[in-house]
Write an enzyme that holds these catalytic residues in place. Structure first.
Site, short mmCIF file in Angstrom:
data_model
loop_
_atom_site.label_atom_id
_atom_site.label_comp_id
_atom_site.label_asym_id
_atom_site.label_seq_id
_atom_site.Cartn_x
_atom_site.Cartn_y
_atom_site.Cartn_z
N ASP A 1 17.57 47.19 52.79
CA ASP A 1 16.20 47.14 53.14
C ASP A 1 15.61 48.31 52.93
OD1 ASP A 1 13.84 47.21 54.82
OD2 ASP A 1 14.87 45.68 56.31
N ASN B 1 8.37 46.43 43.65
CA ASN B 1 7.84 44.99 43.95
C ASN B 1 7.98 44.53 45.19
OD1 ASN B 1 7.27 42.24 42.67
ND2 ASN B 1 9.36 42.17 43.32
N TYR C 1 -2.02 43.02 55.06
CA TYR C 1 -1.33 43.09 53.55
C TYR C 1 -2.47 43.78 52.62
CZ TYR C 1 0.06 40.94 49.21
OH TYR C 1 0.21 40.66 47.82
N LYS D 1 -1.51 47.39 50.79
CA LYS D 1 -1.49 47.49 49.30
C LYS D 1 -2.31 48.48 48.93
CE LYS D 1 1.41 44.16 48.07
NZ LYS D 1 2.66 44.55 47.35
N VAL E 1 0.47 33.56 41.68
CA VAL E 1 1.65 33.10 41.05
C VAL E 1 2.36 32.31 41.83
CG1 VAL E 1 3.69 33.64 39.45
CG2 VAL E 1 1.85 35.59 39.85
N THR F 1 4.98 31.86 43.71
CA THR F 1 6.35 32.26 44.24
C THR F 1 6.34 31.67 45.57
OG1 THR F 1 5.37 34.28 45.05
CG2 THR F 1 6.59 34.32 42.68
O1 NJP Z 1 6.94 37.45 46.78
P1 NJP Z 1 8.41 36.86 47.59
P2 NJP Z 1 6.36 37.51 45.33
N1 NJP Z 1 13.42 45.49 51.89
O2 NJP Z 1 7.99 36.65 48.91
C1 NJP Z 1 11.77 41.50 48.76
C2 NJP Z 1 2.99 40.97 45.07
N2 NJP Z 1 1.90 39.97 44.84
O3 NJP Z 1 7.69 37.62 44.14
O4 NJP Z 1 14.50 41.39 50.79
C3 NJP Z 1 13.77 45.02 50.33
O5 NJP Z 1 8.65 35.63 46.51
C4 NJP Z 1 12.16 40.12 49.05
O6 NJP Z 1 13.62 40.12 49.01
P3 NJP Z 1 14.70 39.99 50.35
C5 NJP Z 1 3.51 40.73 46.34
O7 NJP Z 1 2.82 41.56 47.35
C6 NJP Z 1 2.59 38.64 44.58
O8 NJP Z 1 5.36 36.50 45.02
O9 NJP Z 1 15.84 39.49 49.74
N3 NJP Z 1 13.34 43.97 49.96
C7 NJP Z 1 11.74 39.36 47.70
O10 NJP Z 1 12.82 39.77 46.76
C8 NJP Z 1 4.96 41.63 46.35
O11 NJP Z 1 4.96 43.00 46.26
C9 NJP Z 1 1.44 37.58 44.29
O12 NJP Z 1 13.89 39.00 51.12
C10 NJP Z 1 12.46 43.30 50.48
C11 NJP Z 1 10.36 40.22 47.45
O13 NJP Z 1 10.11 41.22 48.28
C12 NJP Z 1 5.38 41.35 44.78
O14 NJP Z 1 4.13 40.84 44.32
C13 NJP Z 1 0.09 38.21 44.01
C14 NJP Z 1 11.91 43.56 51.72
C15 NJP Z 1 9.29 39.27 47.83
O15 NJP Z 1 9.47 37.94 47.21
C16 NJP Z 1 6.36 40.07 44.65
O16 NJP Z 1 5.72 39.00 45.26
C17 NJP Z 1 -0.22 39.38 44.28
C18 NJP Z 1 12.48 44.65 52.48
N4 NJP Z 1 12.35 45.05 53.75
C19 NJP Z 1 0.80 40.28 44.58
N5 NJP Z 1 10.82 42.73 52.05
C20 NJP Z 1 1.75 36.19 43.98
N6 NJP Z 1 3.25 35.77 44.19
O17 NJP Z 1 0.62 35.44 43.89
C21 NJP Z 1 10.66 41.75 51.25
O18 NJP Z 1 -1.55 39.72 44.05
N7 NJP Z 1 11.55 42.13 50.11
#
Ligand code: NJP
Length: 242
Positions: A63, A90, A158, A162, A189, A191
């Site tokens: 984490d 990220n 959020y 950010k 995107v 996701t």
């Molecule tokens: O998000 P999602 P995206 N410690 O929810 C991890 C920004 N963004 O890929 O820990 C460690 O599918 C979580 O992993 P897990 C967005 O704000 C996106 O779409 O295993 N890791 C997962 O790998 C973000 O900053 C869009 O649950 C932690 C990842 O974070 C980035 O892009 C638009 C965690 C989140 O995967 C990736 O977004 C935009 C923790 N405490 C900005 N908490 C878009 N998708 O449209 C979470 O403007 N994670």
């Protein structure tokens, strides 16, 4: 090429499909995957090795708000694959989509904790390993959001969190002139996160490939780009602030 890349939030979404995939295609020497889901990190590793079997991959299921785990991971990274060159901040999460006064303290704070505290801890640990004035080109790319430039409904926590990351990167750039520290805003995107905001569905305007390509471009060591905000959308990368 030949760099050690650290990616947080690498267990799914942009961390996997944009950054792990794009840096693997670009010829990274080693890719370090950080996220809480161990199984998600394994899937990302598989993708990286499909793209390029010779890349060294390290996985850390942790984490980002756990300071000890983060610091230990960075020491381990340097010991195993050498001093890292690129950090992709990220990892991020959304709070429930409700108005500010309807937000619970817990969910509001959790969003800030992961985004602000997590990014701070990871950035600090990264710079402790690279040194304040690294001899090799070193980049920190922090993923924020165009949400932080406006007031999209229900996204107050959020958006605020950010926005704070832009200031964090500005300070890192100012305090460490030899380190490139920039903010990258993806478009929308598809996701897990992208799908979880229903009113954004008509605005899906970006792709994992373009976001990842933007990250590789920003990390390419072009010393012109030391600080700023970059927007990846509509097949274009645009510098909108220095
Ligand atoms: O998000 P999602 P995206 N410690 O929810 C991890 C920004 N963004 O890929 O820990 C460690 O599918 C979580 O992993 P897990 C967005 O704000 C996106 O779409 O295993 N890791 C997962 O790998 C973000 O900053 C869009 O649950 C932690 C990842 O974070 C980035 O892009 C638009 C965690 C989140 O995967 C990736 O977004 C935009 C923790 N405490 C900005 N908490 C878009 N998708 O449209 C979470 O403007 N994670």
């Amino acid at each position: 090429q030949g760099k050690v890349i650290v990616i947080t939030g690498a267990s799914r979404g942009l961390g996997r499909l944009s950054f792990a995939a794009s840096f693997a295609q670009a010829g990274a020497a080693a890719i370090v995957l950080i996220g809480r889901s161990a199984s998600g990190l394994v899937e990302t590793e598989k993708l990286v090795l499909e793209i390029n079997p010779s890349i060294k991959v390290l996985r850390f299921a942790l984490d980002v708000i756990d300071e000890t785990a983060v610091n230990n991971a960075f020491k381990e990274i340097t010991a195993q694959v050498g001093v890292p060159h690129v950090l992709i901040n990220n990892a991020g999460n959304l709070a429930p989509l409700v108005s500010t006064v309807e937000s619970s303290l817990d969910s509001w704070w959790n969003c800030h904790e992961v985004t602000v505290k997590g990014t701070f801890l990871v950035t600090k640990a990264f710079i402790k390993e690279t040194g304040s004035s690294p001899s090799a080109p070193t980049s920190i790319i922090t993923i924020t959001s165009q949400a932080s430039l406006g007031t999209p409904p229900g996204m107050g926590a959020y958006s605020m969190a950010k926005l704070a990351l832009s200031k964090l990167m500005a300070y890192i750039a100012s305090e460490h002139p030899d380190i490139t520290a920039v903010v990258l805003d993806p478009g929308i995107v598809a996701t897990e996160m992208g799908h979880s905001v229903p009113f954004l569905a008509p605005f899906l305007n970006d792709t994992p490939e373009l976001v990842g390509g933007s990250g590789v471009w920003l990390a390419s060591g072009d010393r012109k780009y030391l600080s700023g905000r970059y927007v990846s959308a509509n097949w274009d990368v645009e510098e909108i602030e220095r």
